[in-house]
Design a protein around this motif. Structure first.
Motif, PDB file in Angstrom:
ATOM      1  N   THR A  77       0.832  -1.209   0.000  1.00 26.59           N
ATOM      2  CA  THR A  77       0.000   0.000   0.000  1.00 26.59           C
ATOM      3  C   THR A  77       0.870   1.265   0.000  1.00 26.59           C
ATOM      4  O   THR A  77       0.359   2.360  -0.217  1.00 26.59           O
ATOM      5  CB  THR A  77      -0.961   0.038   1.210  1.00 26.59           C
ATOM      6  N   TYR A  78       2.175   1.100   0.229  1.00 30.75           N
ATOM      7  CA  TYR A  78       3.096   2.240   0.251  1.00 30.75           C
ATOM      8  C   TYR A  78       3.898   2.270  -1.042  1.00 30.75           C
ATOM      9  O   TYR A  78       4.216   1.237  -1.617  1.00 30.75           O
ATOM     10  CB  TYR A  78       4.042   2.147   1.453  1.00 30.75           C
ATOM     11  N   ASP A  79       4.255   3.478  -1.466  1.00 30.16           N
ATOM     12  CA  ASP A  79       5.079   3.626  -2.663  1.00 30.16           C
ATOM     13  C   ASP A  79       6.514   3.187  -2.409  1.00 30.16           C
ATOM     14  O   ASP A  79       7.180   2.694  -3.313  1.00 30.16           O
ATOM     15  CB  ASP A  79       5.040   5.078  -3.154  1.00 30.16           C
ATOM     16  N   SER A  80       6.959   3.365  -1.176  1.00 26.54           N
ATOM     17  CA  SER A  80       8.308   2.958  -0.815  1.00 26.54           C
ATOM     18  C   SER A  80       8.381   2.824   0.700  1.00 26.54           C
ATOM     19  O   SER A  80       7.639   3.503   1.426  1.00 26.54           O
ATOM     20  CB  SER A  80       9.324   3.994  -1.299  1.00 26.54           C
ATOM     21  N   THR A  81       9.264   1.947   1.154  1.00 22.88           N
ATOM     22  CA  THR A  81       9.534   1.835   2.588  1.00 22.88           C
ATOM     23  C   THR A  81      11.034   1.707   2.796  1.00 22.88           C
ATOM     24  O   THR A  81      11.772   1.294   1.890  1.00 22.88           O
ATOM     25  CB  THR A  81       8.844   0.597   3.223  1.00 22.88           C
ATOM     26  N   MET A  82      11.460   2.066   3.984  1.00 28.24           N
ATOM     27  CA  MET A  82      12.849   1.863   4.377  1.00 28.24           C
ATOM     28  C   MET A  82      12.868   1.573   5.873  1.00 28.24           C
ATOM     29  O   MET A  82      12.541   2.430   6.684  1.00 28.24           O
ATOM     30  CB  MET A  82      13.723   3.077   4.064  1.00 28.24           C
ATOM     31  N   HIS A  83      13.217   0.343   6.193  1.00 27.24           N
ATOM     32  CA  HIS A  83      13.335  -0.076   7.588  1.00 27.24           C
ATOM     33  C   HIS A  83      14.808   0.027   7.986  1.00 27.24           C
ATOM     34  O   HIS A  83      15.666  -0.614   7.369  1.00 27.24           O
ATOM     35  CB  HIS A  83      12.840  -1.509   7.759  1.00 27.24           C
ATOM     36  N   VAL A  84      15.087   0.850   8.981  1.00 26.23           N
ATOM     37  CA  VAL A  84      16.455   1.074   9.431  1.00 26.23           C
ATOM     38  C   VAL A  84      16.592   0.461  10.821  1.00 26.23           C
ATOM     39  O   VAL A  84      16.050   0.986  11.800  1.00 26.23           O
ATOM     40  CB  VAL A  84      16.798   2.578   9.452  1.00 26.23           C
ATOM     41  N   ASN A  85      17.299  -0.670  10.889  1.00 30.42           N
ATOM     42  CA  ASN A  85      17.504  -1.338  12.171  1.00 30.42           C
ATOM     43  C   ASN A  85      18.583  -0.627  12.966  1.00 30.42           C
ATOM     44  O   ASN A  85      19.612  -0.235  12.424  1.00 30.42           O
ATOM     45  CB  ASN A  85      17.906  -2.800  11.967  1.00 30.42           C
ATOM     46  N   GLY A  86      18.338  -0.511  14.248  1.00 27.77           N
ATOM     47  CA  GLY A  86      19.323   0.056  15.160  1.00 27.77           C
ATOM     48  C   GLY A  86      19.957  -1.033  15.998  1.00 27.77           C
ATOM     49  O   GLY A  86      20.185  -2.148  15.521  1.00 27.77           O
ATOM     50  N   ALA A 105      10.900   2.588  10.942  1.00 29.06           N
ATOM     51  CA  ALA A 105      10.304   2.124   9.692  1.00 29.06           C
ATOM     52  C   ALA A 105       9.670   3.314   8.977  1.00 29.06           C
ATOM     53  O   ALA A 105       8.717   3.912   9.479  1.00 29.06           O
ATOM     54  CB  ALA A 105       9.261   1.045   9.976  1.00 29.06           C
ATOM     55  N   HIS A 106      10.234   3.654   7.812  1.00 30.52           N
ATOM     56  CA  HIS A 106       9.763   4.791   7.017  1.00 30.52           C
ATOM     57  C   HIS A 106       8.825   4.285   5.925  1.00 30.52           C
ATOM     58  O   HIS A 106       9.178   3.346   5.203  1.00 30.52           O
ATOM     59  CB  HIS A 106      10.947   5.510   6.380  1.00 30.52           C
ATOM     60  N   HIS A 107       7.653   4.919   5.804  1.00 22.66           N
ATOM     61  CA  HIS A 107       6.639   4.510   4.826  1.00 22.66           C
ATOM     62  C   HIS A 107       6.227   5.736   4.011  1.00 22.66           C
ATOM     63  O   HIS A 107       5.669   6.683   4.571  1.00 22.66           O
ATOM     64  CB  HIS A 107       5.409   3.940   5.540  1.00 22.66           C
ATOM     65  N   LEU A 108       6.486   5.705   2.716  1.00 24.76           N
ATOM     66  CA  LEU A 108       6.187   6.824   1.829  1.00 24.76           C
ATOM     67  C   LEU A 108       4.920   6.543   1.036  1.00 24.76           C
ATOM     68  O   LEU A 108       4.781   5.469   0.446  1.00 24.76           O
ATOM     69  CB  LEU A 108       7.349   7.059   0.856  1.00 24.76           C
TER      70      LEU A 108
END
Length: 154
Positions: A77-86, A105-108
């Motif tokens: 459902t998102y155009d792009s995501t970027m999950h950044v683990n710490g 978790a970034h959801h565009l």
């Protein structure tokens, strides 16, 4: 320095493999590889989603690998995501382990000229198991600490 625990090569390898598992989950999410993501879990996995980490009861419960498909499919459902683990804290116990991993978790979402970014601060509380020399998620609790949604300028 005398009380520093010396880690065996097996423990180092196990910790590295668990971290690879954690990172593979995020990579599969961002590349929309739902089947690859599902393969990271045991057949009888327990996956619970807490949309508010302060709640005692999860908002969603999945009790098998095959039931994970709709959860992972939702990322489409998102155009792009970027999950950044710490950071991760892993406690090993033979062929099992427990751990906590932090993730942003970034959801565009793009709708014409309207761009929105939703960032979820997540803590994953995990139980891992080593089966056939491969580490898998046995249980994963996804706990959302907070969510921020904001418009993005082009």
């Amino acid at each position: 320095m005398e009380n520093v625990k010396r880690r065996s090569l097996e423990e180092i390898a196990d910790r590295d493999a668990i971290r690879d598992l954690i990172d593979a989950y995020a990579y599969c999410a961002d590349t929309r590889d739902a089947e690859g993501q599902m393969a990271l879990f045991t057949e009888d996995t327990l996956f619970r989603v807490f949309m508010d980490e302060r709640q005692a009861e999860p908002s969603q419960i999945v009790t098998s690998r095959k039931e994970l498909a709709p959860i992972f499919d939702n990322l489409n459902t998102y155009d792009s995501t970027m999950h950044v683990n710490g950071q991760s804290k892993i406690i090993l116990s033979g062929d099992t382990a427990i751990g906590t991993t932090y993730c942003n978790a970034h959801h565009l979402t793009i709708d014409g000229d309207d761009k929105k970014l939703m960032v979820a601060a997540i803590r994953y509380n995990d139980e891992f198991i080593k089966l056939n020399n491969q580490w898998l998620f046995k249980k994963r609790d996804l706990k959302v600490a907070w969510v921020e949604t904001k418009p993005l300028n082009s």
